[in-house]
Design a protein around this motif. Sequence first.
Motif, PDB file in Angstrom:
ATOM      1  N   GLN A 128     -20.651 -21.159  24.875  1.00 29.18           N
ATOM      2  CA  GLN A 128     -21.162 -21.340  23.761  1.00 29.18           C
ATOM      3  C   GLN A 128     -20.650 -22.478  22.966  1.00 29.18           C
ATOM      4  O   GLN A 128     -21.330 -23.039  21.733  1.00 29.18           O
ATOM      5  CB  GLN A 128     -19.979 -20.188  22.957  1.00 29.18           C
ATOM      6  CG  GLN A 128     -20.042 -18.768  23.484  1.00 29.18           C
ATOM      7  CD  GLN A 128     -19.473 -17.830  23.131  1.00 29.18           C
ATOM      8  OE1 GLN A 128     -18.332 -17.761  22.060  1.00 29.18           O
ATOM      9  NE2 GLN A 128     -19.199 -16.900  23.673  1.00 29.18           N
ATOM     10  N   GLY A 133      -7.668 -20.165  13.341  1.00 29.57           N
ATOM     11  CA  GLY A 133      -7.186 -20.813  13.628  1.00 29.57           C
ATOM     12  C   GLY A 133      -7.133 -21.565  15.203  1.00 29.57           C
ATOM     13  O   GLY A 133      -5.902 -22.512  15.455  1.00 29.57           O
ATOM     14  N   TYR A 134      -7.310 -20.703  15.547  1.00 26.31           N
ATOM     15  CA  TYR A 134      -7.208 -20.832  17.391  1.00 26.31           C
ATOM     16  C   TYR A 134      -8.074 -22.036  18.117  1.00 26.31           C
ATOM     17  O   TYR A 134      -7.103 -22.739  18.901  1.00 26.31           O
ATOM     18  CB  TYR A 134      -7.837 -19.719  17.943  1.00 26.31           C
ATOM     19  CG  TYR A 134      -7.264 -18.504  17.727  1.00 26.31           C
ATOM     20  CD1 TYR A 134      -5.766 -17.207  17.541  1.00 26.31           C
ATOM     21  CD2 TYR A 134      -7.835 -16.676  17.990  1.00 26.31           C
ATOM     22  CE1 TYR A 134      -5.007 -17.088  17.287  1.00 26.31           C
ATOM     23  CE2 TYR A 134      -7.509 -16.171  17.034  1.00 26.31           C
ATOM     24  CZ  TYR A 134      -5.770 -15.756  17.336  1.00 26.31           C
ATOM     25  OH  TYR A 134      -5.262 -14.348  17.036  1.00 26.31           O
ATOM     26  N   GLY A 135      -8.704 -22.374  17.543  1.00 22.77           N
ATOM     27  CA  GLY A 135      -9.791 -23.355  18.111  1.00 22.77           C
ATOM     28  C   GLY A 135      -8.710 -24.801  17.567  1.00 22.77           C
ATOM     29  O   GLY A 135      -8.437 -25.831  18.575  1.00 22.77           O
ATOM     30  N   THR A 144     -19.095 -28.328  13.305  1.00 21.52           N
ATOM     31  CA  THR A 144     -18.479 -28.811  13.869  1.00 21.52           C
ATOM     32  C   THR A 144     -18.001 -29.571  13.822  1.00 21.52           C
ATOM     33  O   THR A 144     -16.625 -30.144  13.648  1.00 21.52           O
ATOM     34  CB  THR A 144     -19.104 -28.969  14.907  1.00 21.52           C
ATOM     35  OG1 THR A 144     -20.349 -28.939  15.857  1.00 21.52           O
ATOM     36  CG2 THR A 144     -19.204 -27.281  16.206  1.00 21.52           C
ATOM     37  N   PHE A 193     -14.778 -28.989  11.734  1.00 19.97           N
ATOM     38  CA  PHE A 193     -13.801 -28.802  12.093  1.00 19.97           C
ATOM     39  C   PHE A 193     -13.307 -29.973  12.545  1.00 19.97           C
ATOM     40  O   PHE A 193     -11.283 -29.450  12.527  1.00 19.97           O
ATOM     41  CB  PHE A 193     -14.211 -27.574  13.210  1.00 19.97           C
ATOM     42  CG  PHE A 193     -13.007 -27.326  14.416  1.00 19.97           C
ATOM     43  CD1 PHE A 193     -12.499 -26.486  14.151  1.00 19.97           C
ATOM     44  CD2 PHE A 193     -13.393 -27.558  15.276  1.00 19.97           C
ATOM     45  CE1 PHE A 193     -11.512 -26.309  14.976  1.00 19.97           C
ATOM     46  CE2 PHE A 193     -12.560 -27.462  16.458  1.00 19.97           C
ATOM     47  CZ  PHE A 193     -11.591 -27.101  16.135  1.00 19.97           C
TER      48      PHE A 193
HETATM   49  C1  LIG Z   1     -15.624 -24.601  17.113  1.00 22.19           C
HETATM   50  C2  LIG Z   1     -14.991 -23.705  16.642  1.00 22.19           C
HETATM   51  C3  LIG Z   1     -13.996 -24.325  18.733  1.00 22.19           C
HETATM   52  C4  LIG Z   1     -13.779 -23.913  15.998  1.00 22.19           C
HETATM   53  O1  LIG Z   1     -13.107 -23.170  16.267  1.00 22.19           O
HETATM   54  P1  LIG Z   1     -11.766 -21.953  15.325  1.00 22.19           P
HETATM   55  O2  LIG Z   1     -11.303 -21.401  15.716  1.00 22.19           O
HETATM   56  O3  LIG Z   1     -13.308 -20.837  14.358  1.00 22.19           O
HETATM   57  O4  LIG Z   1     -11.488 -22.866  14.150  1.00 22.19           O
HETATM   58  P2  LIG Z   1     -10.385 -22.919  13.498  1.00 22.19           P
HETATM   59  O5  LIG Z   1     -10.117 -21.405  13.190  1.00 22.19           O
HETATM   60  O6  LIG Z   1      -9.273 -23.448  13.525  1.00 22.19           O
HETATM   61  O7  LIG Z   1     -10.753 -24.061  11.749  1.00 22.19           O
HETATM   62  C5  LIG Z   1     -10.574 -24.980  11.377  1.00 22.19           C
HETATM   63  C6  LIG Z   1     -11.454 -25.039  10.245  1.00 22.19           C
HETATM   64  O8  LIG Z   1     -12.580 -25.886  10.922  1.00 22.19           O
HETATM   65  C7  LIG Z   1     -13.816 -25.193  10.188  1.00 22.19           C
HETATM   66  N1  LIG Z   1     -14.398 -24.663  10.865  1.00 22.19           N
HETATM   67  C8  LIG Z   1     -14.267 -24.116  11.663  1.00 22.19           C
HETATM   68  N2  LIG Z   1     -16.017 -23.605  12.347  1.00 22.19           N
HETATM   69  C9  LIG Z   1     -16.491 -23.566  10.564  1.00 22.19           C
HETATM   70  C10 LIG Z   1     -17.666 -23.038  10.735  1.00 22.19           C
HETATM   71  N3  LIG Z   1     -18.688 -22.490  11.654  1.00 22.19           N
HETATM   72  N4  LIG Z   1     -18.517 -23.443   9.851  1.00 22.19           N
HETATM   73  C11 LIG Z   1     -17.717 -24.608   8.713  1.00 22.19           C
HETATM   74  N5  LIG Z   1     -16.213 -24.618   8.876  1.00 22.19           N
HETATM   75  C12 LIG Z   1     -15.736 -24.518  10.234  1.00 22.19           C
HETATM   76  C13 LIG Z   1     -12.944 -25.018   8.616  1.00 22.19           C
HETATM   77  O9  LIG Z   1     -12.337 -25.797   7.678  1.00 22.19           O
HETATM   78  C14 LIG Z   1     -11.457 -24.452   9.029  1.00 22.19           C
HETATM   79  O10 LIG Z   1     -10.881 -23.901   8.700  1.00 22.19           O
HETATM   80  P3  LIG Z   1     -11.077 -22.971   7.298  1.00 22.19           P
HETATM   81  O11 LIG Z   1     -11.331 -20.886   8.546  1.00 22.19           O
HETATM   82  O12 LIG Z   1      -9.620 -22.102   7.239  1.00 22.19           O
HETATM   83  O13 LIG Z   1     -12.172 -22.828   6.030  1.00 22.19           O
HETATM   84  C15 LIG Z   1     -15.613 -22.781  17.107  1.00 22.19           C
HETATM   85  O14 LIG Z   1     -15.988 -22.655  15.577  1.00 22.19           O
HETATM   86  C16 LIG Z   1     -16.390 -21.978  17.919  1.00 22.19           C
HETATM   87  O15 LIG Z   1     -16.061 -21.978  19.544  1.00 22.19           O
HETATM   88  N6  LIG Z   1     -18.140 -22.594  18.093  1.00 22.19           N
HETATM   89  C17 LIG Z   1     -18.977 -22.721  19.636  1.00 22.19           C
HETATM   90  C18 LIG Z   1     -18.635 -23.088  19.896  1.00 22.19           C
HETATM   91  C19 LIG Z   1     -18.798 -25.183  19.307  1.00 22.19           C
HETATM   92  O16 LIG Z   1     -19.898 -25.343  18.974  1.00 22.19           O
HETATM   93  N7  LIG Z   1     -17.829 -26.014  20.012  1.00 22.19           N
HETATM   94  C20 LIG Z   1     -17.581 -27.049  20.019  1.00 22.19           C
HETATM   95  C21 LIG Z   1     -18.456 -27.943  20.161  1.00 22.19           C
HETATM   96  S1  LIG Z   1     -18.846 -29.324  20.314  1.00 22.19           S
END
Ligand SMILES: CC(C)(COP(=O)(O)OP(=O)(O)OC[C@H]1O[C@@H](n2cnc3c(N)ncnc32)[C@H](O)[C@@H]1OP(=O)(O)O)[C@@H](O)C(=O)NCCC(=O)NCCS
Length: 149
Positions: A19, A74-76, A104, A107
């Motif tokens: 992913q 908040g898990y990321g 990303t 984030f």
């Molecule tokens: C990137 C990822 C790890 C973030 O994990 P998560 O648990 O969703 O992140 P959080 O809940 O801790 O998010 C914290 C903040 O990041 C930002 N954010 C996270 N995902 C976002 C999205 N899809 N679009 C916009 N902002 C985003 C937001 O500011 C978010 O805060 P908010 O929900 O209060 O607005 C997750 O979306 C994921 O697994 N994505 C697919 C894999 C990926 O792209 N990994 C990174 C590759 S480099």
Amino acid sequence: MEILPVSEGKKAYLDLLLQADEQESMIDRYLDRGEMFLLLDCDEAIGVCVVTDEGNGIFELKNIAIRQDCRRKGYGTMLVNFVCRMYQARGDTLLVGTGDSVSTISFYERCGFVYSHRVTDFFVLNYDHPIWEDGKQLRDMVYLKKCLK
Ligand SMILES: CC(C)(COP(=O)(O)OP(=O)(O)OC[C@H]1O[C@@H](n2cnc3c(N)ncnc32)[C@H](O)[C@@H]1OP(=O)(O)O)[C@@H](O)C(=O)NCCC(=O)NCCS
């Protein structure tokens, strides 16, 4: 909720790893030498990350993914904070490379990373097919860094 290291059988979590990095051969470049951590909720894996030691006090977050139905909770951020605490004693800098995608990058910025540098055409030259994110083809690898001290 707990975070556990995984040293054997890392490929069992390939679905999650894909992913964040959709080409298995690219994951193979860092999976063995990387340290992998799983985020578990009631024994179910809902997140994964892989960190490599790049030398000179630099560690790199090579892969981080949260299961789709568990995102934006908040898990990321929890996993990134865990990694920062974990490597604080061993290094100075945590690097992360990502596609040039607003979601990303925002984030990582929310997690305290700042722009470091970019590698031009990384995705075009290293992947066997075009990679799309948020409706845009990824070309450059954008590196962000976070000070661990
Ligand atoms: C990137 C990822 C790890 C973030 O994990 P998560 O648990 O969703 O992140 P959080 O809940 O801790 O998010 C914290 C903040 O990041 C930002 N954010 C996270 N995902 C976002 C999205 N899809 N679009 C916009 N902002 C985003 C937001 O500011 C978010 O805060 P908010 O929900 O209060 O607005 C997750 O979306 C994921 O697994 N994505 C697919 C894999 C990926 O792209 N990994 C990174 C590759 S480099």
